[in-house]
Scaffold this active site. Structure first.
Site, PDB file in Angstrom:
ATOM      1  N   ALA A  73       0.565  -0.905   0.037  1.00  0.00           N
ATOM      2  CA  ALA A  73       0.138  -0.091  -0.225  1.00  0.00           C
ATOM      3  C   ALA A  73       1.021   1.095   0.190  1.00  0.00           C
ATOM      4  O   ALA A  73       0.772   2.284  -0.816  1.00  0.00           O
ATOM      5  CB  ALA A  73      -0.956  -0.033   1.185  1.00  0.00           C
ATOM      6  N   SER A  74       1.552   1.126   0.546  1.00  0.00           N
ATOM      7  CA  SER A  74       2.968   2.127   1.230  1.00  0.00           C
ATOM      8  C   SER A  74       3.692   2.620  -0.415  1.00  0.00           C
ATOM      9  O   SER A  74       3.724   3.829  -0.717  1.00  0.00           O
ATOM     10  CB  SER A  74       3.735   2.044   2.498  1.00  0.00           C
ATOM     11  OG  SER A  74       4.868   1.422   2.428  1.00  0.00           O
ATOM     12  N   GLU A 119      -2.438  -7.774   8.401  1.00  0.00           N
ATOM     13  CA  GLU A 119      -1.693  -6.746   7.558  1.00  0.00           C
ATOM     14  C   GLU A 119      -0.356  -7.432   7.820  1.00  0.00           C
ATOM     15  O   GLU A 119       0.632  -6.704   7.672  1.00  0.00           O
ATOM     16  CB  GLU A 119      -2.179  -5.483   7.790  1.00  0.00           C
ATOM     17  CG  GLU A 119      -1.485  -4.362   6.948  1.00  0.00           C
ATOM     18  CD  GLU A 119      -1.635  -2.811   7.094  1.00  0.00           C
ATOM     19  OE1 GLU A 119      -1.352  -2.188   5.901  1.00  0.00           O
ATOM     20  OE2 GLU A 119      -2.173  -2.187   8.339  1.00  0.00           O
ATOM     21  N   TYR A 134      -2.030   6.912   8.158  1.00  0.00           N
ATOM     22  CA  TYR A 134      -2.797   5.934   7.664  1.00  0.00           C
ATOM     23  C   TYR A 134      -4.601   5.828   8.299  1.00  0.00           C
ATOM     24  O   TYR A 134      -5.464   5.886   7.935  1.00  0.00           O
ATOM     25  CB  TYR A 134      -2.155   4.316   8.358  1.00  0.00           C
ATOM     26  CG  TYR A 134      -1.685   3.861   6.977  1.00  0.00           C
ATOM     27  CD1 TYR A 134      -1.268   4.834   5.954  1.00  0.00           C
ATOM     28  CD2 TYR A 134      -1.460   2.985   7.020  1.00  0.00           C
ATOM     29  CE1 TYR A 134      -0.223   3.523   4.615  1.00  0.00           C
ATOM     30  CE2 TYR A 134      -0.119   2.061   6.296  1.00  0.00           C
ATOM     31  CZ  TYR A 134      -0.149   2.794   5.132  1.00  0.00           C
ATOM     32  OH  TYR A 134       0.576   2.534   3.575  1.00  0.00           O
TER      33      TYR A 134
END
Length: 336
Positions: free
Chosen positions: A73-74, A285, A195
């Site tokens: 995601a990052s 995650e 986030y």
């Protein structure tokens, strides 16, 4: 079966980062450079090694079975370059996820990132979602509510700008996890304030919108336990009431789900107490933002199965719904 709905390929072979750095170098010389997809030369054995010694090992060690898996995601990095930059990068990342899932079909199921770019049309994102779902068997997507990386340049999630994508998601019957990428604004830090703030902001956008009236079958997941939302459920209930929006539960809980990426027992217990069981999906995650071992427990912070197991308020049926049943309902294309 225990289904982890939130996993990212954070252990990619180094060639992936090299490709991205090459994009950055080309953009440094020409910000308007038009990219073509090209290739990343990664062998199946290299992929197996990055997964078997990392995510798969943790699955086995922690007693989970399946991870719904997406690009890191990052690293989505929608702020970088132009629309062609994101298109090429996204397609390569999604192709890599498909390869992981082909190599480990019993353990990983694919979810795609979208080739978003600040202040641009969502046409490319709709096309990529269709490609991934219809041609490659993906079961969902990650949707970035802020492709600018902290400046929030695009319309709120309730704006009609997003409606064509929502329409396609409903047509394909796939959910989206609302997930920002790396923070670019000096006041934000990616895996902490950005986030969790992004999760809370996205929820607020949806609360104050007509999205779920217009798309009653839309399914959206707010990750990281919903950011600040469960902790401040009373605030959101009160504000919804003050604004004449009716009961908060009735307004959002037919469409919004929360994952269990909360890394301490009391936080998980609060989430499980405030949010109805039917709206909670198990997730960890891993391997992600928090990788260390908690000295108070001698277990990894992101070993979230332990927190669900240790909760004394839920019965076995509720825990089974969180571990498996709810994920199967939300990810209706999941067949494993």
């Amino acid at each position: 079966m225990i289904i982890d709905c939130h996993g990212h390929y954070t252990t990619t072979p180094p060639q992936v980062e090299t490709y991205r750095n090459q994009q950055r170098a080309l953009l440094a010389n020409d910000p308007n450079h038009l990219f073509e997809k090209g290739n990343i030369n990664v062998s199946d054995d290299e992929i197996r090694d990055t997964i078997a010694n990392n995510q798969l090992k943790m699955q086995q060690d922690r007693g989970t079975d399946v991870t719904i898996f997406s690009p890191r995601a990052s690293w989505m990095g929608h702020d970088l370059g132009n629309a062609s930059t994101s298109q090429a990068w996204t397609e390569l990342c999604n192709d890599l996820i498909r390869r992981v899932c082909d190599l480990f079909p019993e353990n990983f199921v694919p979810v795609c990132q979208l080739p978003q770019s600040p202040e641009t049309s969502l046409d490319n994102s709709i096309a990529e979602l269709s490609r991934c779902v219809e041609q490659m068997g993906f079961i969902g997507c990650n949707l970035n509510p802020d492709p600018s990386g902290g400046s929030w340049k695009d319309p709120r999630l309730g704006d009609r700008y997003w409606y064509p994508l929502y329409e396609k998601m409903v047509e394909l019957d796939v959910p989206a996890m609302i997930h920002v990428s790396g923070a670019c604004h000096h006041s934000l830090d990616t895996t902490t304030s950005y986030y969790l703030g992004g999760d809370t902001t996205a929820f607020t956008h949806l609360l104050f919108s007509d999205v779920f009236t217009d798309f009653p079958e839309l399914k959206l997941i707010i990750p990281h336990g919903g950011g600040a939302v469960p902790y401040h459920w009373g605030r959101f209930r009160g504000i919804a009431q003050d604004r004449g929006l009716g009961d908060l539960d009735a307004r959002v809980l037919g469409n919004i789900y929360f994952d269990t990426c909360v890394y301490h027992q009391r936080g998980i217990d609060l989430l499980l107490d405030v949010i109805p069981t039917k709206n909670i999906l198990f997730a960890s995650e891993m391997i992600g933002a928090v990788r260390g071992i908690d000295p108070r427990t001698d277990h990894h912070y992101d070993d979230t199965k332990r927190y669900i197991d240790a909760n004394i308020a839920l019965d076995a049926a509720a825990k089974a719904a969180i571990f498996e049943g709810n994920a199967r309902r939300v990810f209706s294309r999941l067949k494993i």
